[in-house]
Design a protein around this motif. Structure first.
Motif, short mmCIF file in Angstrom:
data_model
loop_
_atom_site.label_atom_id
_atom_site.label_comp_id
_atom_site.label_asym_id
_atom_site.label_seq_id
_atom_site.Cartn_x
_atom_site.Cartn_y
_atom_site.Cartn_z
N GLU A 32 -9.48 13.24 36.53
CA GLU A 32 -10.18 12.12 37.16
C GLU A 32 -10.99 11.39 36.09
N THR A 35 -16.49 8.97 35.41
CA THR A 35 -17.58 8.14 35.93
C THR A 35 -17.26 7.62 37.33
N LYS A 36 -18.31 7.44 38.16
CA LYS A 36 -18.13 6.83 39.50
C LYS A 36 -18.02 5.31 39.37
N ASP A 37 -18.77 4.75 38.41
CA ASP A 37 -18.86 3.30 38.25
C ASP A 37 -18.35 2.89 36.88
N ASP A 43 -19.69 3.66 29.58
CA ASP A 43 -19.44 4.63 30.67
C ASP A 43 -18.11 5.35 30.50
N ASP A 134 -15.58 0.57 50.09
CA ASP A 134 -15.09 1.62 49.19
C ASP A 134 -15.22 1.26 47.72
N CYS A 135 -15.46 -0.02 47.43
CA CYS A 135 -15.68 -0.41 46.03
C CYS A 135 -16.30 -1.81 46.01
N GLN A 154 -23.54 4.25 47.43
CA GLN A 154 -22.55 5.33 47.29
C GLN A 154 -21.24 4.83 46.67
N PRO A 156 -18.27 3.09 44.52
CA PRO A 156 -18.14 2.76 43.10
C PRO A 156 -18.43 1.27 42.86
N LEU A 334 -10.54 4.75 40.85
CA LEU A 334 -11.93 4.84 41.34
C LEU A 334 -12.00 5.06 42.84
N GLY A 337 -9.27 8.29 43.79
CA GLY A 337 -9.56 9.56 43.11
C GLY A 337 -8.27 10.30 42.86
#
Ligand code: CP
Length: 352
Positions: A32, A35-37, A43, A134-135, A154, A156, A334, A337
Motif C-alpha cells: 500500500e 501515506t493517506k494523503d 509525503d 471518499d477523496c 478522514q 484522503p 488511495l 487501498g
C-alpha cells in the motif's frame, strides 16, 4: 449463431475483464502507499512513486480502449474542490473518477457556502467529510490549505496545487513521462527554466527529481529565483539559458505566473522571452535526444517556441495523457487501498 456485432461486444468485454483482472492482480501484488494523503512530494517515498508507476502502466494501456470504464471505485465518491481555475488537473481527476465508476462532484468558491455565506474552508471540508466523501482533491491559492484540511478529515486529500508551494500530481506525471522516455530517472540531467519563484510545479518537481536521483539545474532571472534554492533543494542555479541547457536530457519550461505578479519582476515579457524561451537553437545545445516538457498552459513564443512545442522532442501532449493515467492509478490506490491477496511485489523493470 451470435450476430457479429454481439460477438465483437462479448470479445471486447472479455478483453476488458482481462485488463481489469491484470490491474487488480497488480494491486494485490503491491504494497500500500505509505501515506493517506498526497499533499507534497515529501509525503511519497521512492517506493510509493514506483508503486504508483506500476499501477499507471496497465491504466495507460486501458486508456487506448474504446470503452474506458473500469469500475474499481463503484459506490465511492470523489470531490474536486477547486478555488482556482484549472483545465488539466480538474478535468483529468474528474474523468478518472468517472472512468473508475465513482460519483465525482465539483465544488468551487462561488457555488459553495464559502463565498457569500462566509463558511470557513475547514468547516466546509468537515461538512464534505460528514457526507462520507471518499477523496477530496483541493486546489487553492494559499499554500498549506490541503495540509490544513487533511488534519481535520478522514478522507484522503490530494493537493491539486496550493499557491506557490506544490503540485505533487503534476510531478508524478512528469517523473512517469521522463521514466517512460528515458527508461530511468537516476543520473538524468534536467533543467527547469523560467519563473521558479512563483511556480508550485517547480516546488514539487525539484523535490521529486532529487528524490529519484535526477541532477537538477534551475535557470531564470535573479528576480524570479527563490532565495537559497541552491541549498534548500540541492540544485544548481543558472541565469544564462545557453549555459544551463548544455548537455541536458530534459528541458522543462515554466509559465511566467502573471496572476502572481511575476510580470512586475521582469523588464518586459518580450525581453524575458529573448533570454529564456526554449527555441530550436537552444535545444541543439542539449543532448540530441533531449525531451522538452511543460506542465501547461503554455504561453507560446514566451516559454517555448511553437516550432519546438510542436516538434519531435516535445512530450507536452504525452504529459497530459500520462497525467490522466497517473491520476487513475493514484485514485485507485488511495481510495480502494489494497484489495487483499499476497502476490509477490515485482520491480518496475519486471512488470514492464
Ligand atoms: N498543469 C496544470 O496544473 O494545469 P491546469 O492549471 O490546467 O490544471
Amino acid at each position: 449463431m451470435i450476430p457479429r456485432n454481439y460477438r465483437e461486444m462479448f470479445d471486447e468485454l472479455n478483453r476488458k475483464n482481462e485488463e481489469f483482472e491484470k490491474i487488480l492482480a497488480r494491486m494485490k501484488g503491491a504494497d500500500e502507499l505509505s501515506t493517506k494523503d498526497v499533499l507534497s512530494m515529501d509525503d511519497l517515498t521512492p517506493k510509493d512513486i514506483e508503486l504508483i508507476f506500476r499501477i499507471t502502466l496497465p491504466f495507460k494501456e486501458f486508456l487506448k480502449r474504446p470503452d474506458k470504464k473500469i469500475p474499481l471505485l463503484k459506490g465511492k465518491s470523489t470531490i474536486q474542490f477547486f478555488f482556482e481555475t484549472s483545465t488539466r488537473t480538474r478535468v483529468s481527476f474528474e474523468l478518472a473518477g468517472k472512468h473508475l465508476g465513482a460519483d465525482t462532484i465539483n465544488v468551487g468558491k462561488a457555488d459553495s457556502s464559502i463565498g457569500e455565506k462566509g463558511e470557513t474552508l475547514n468547516d466546509t471540508a468537515l461538512t464534505l467529510d460528514a457526507m462520507r466523501a471518499d477523496c477530496i482533491i483541493l486546489r487553492h491559492s494559499r499554500a498549506g490549505t490541503p495540509q490544513m484540511i487533511a488534519k481535520e478529515i478522514q478522507a484522503p486529500v490530494i493537493n491539486g496545487g496550493d499557491g506557490w508551494h506544490e503540485h505533487p500530481t503534476q510531478t508524478l506525471l512528469d517523473l512517469y513521462t521522463i521514466y517512460e522516455k528515458k527508461g530511468r530517472l537516476k543520473g538524468i540531467e534536467a533543467v527547469i527554466v523560467g519563473d521558479i519563484l512563483h511556480s508550485r510545479v517547480a516546488g514539487s518537481l525539484m523535490r521529486g527529481l532529487k528524490k529519484m536521483g535526477v541532477r537538477v539545474r534551475v535557470c531564470g532571472p535573479a528576480t524570479l529565483m527563490p532565495c537559497g534554492v541552491e541549498k534548500v533543494f540541492g540544485v544548481k542555479v543558472y541565469h544564462n539559458l545557453d549555459e544551463a541547457i548544455q548537455g541536458v536530457d530534459v528541458a522543462y519550461a515554466l509559465r511566467i505566473q502573471a496572476e502572481r505578479g511575476a510580470t512586475g519582476e521582469i523588464p518586459t515579457v518580450r525581453e524575458y522571452s529573448k533570454q529564456y524561451v526554449i527555441n530550436e537553437r537552444r535545444l541543439k545545445l542539449a543532448k540530441p535526444d533531449a525531451i522538452v516538457m511543460h506542465a501547461g498552459p503554455v504561453i507560446r513564443e514566451v516559454d517555448i517556441t511553437t516550432q519546438v512545442l510542436e516538434g519531435p522532442q516535445s512530450v507536452v501532449q504525452e504529459q497530459v495523457t500520462n497525467g490522466f493515467a497517473v491520476r487513475l492509478a493514484l485514485l485507485s490506490l488511495l481510495v480502494m487501498g489494497k484489495p487483499g491477496g499476497d502476490g509477490k511485489q515485482k520491480t518496475l523493470a519486471e512488470v514492464k
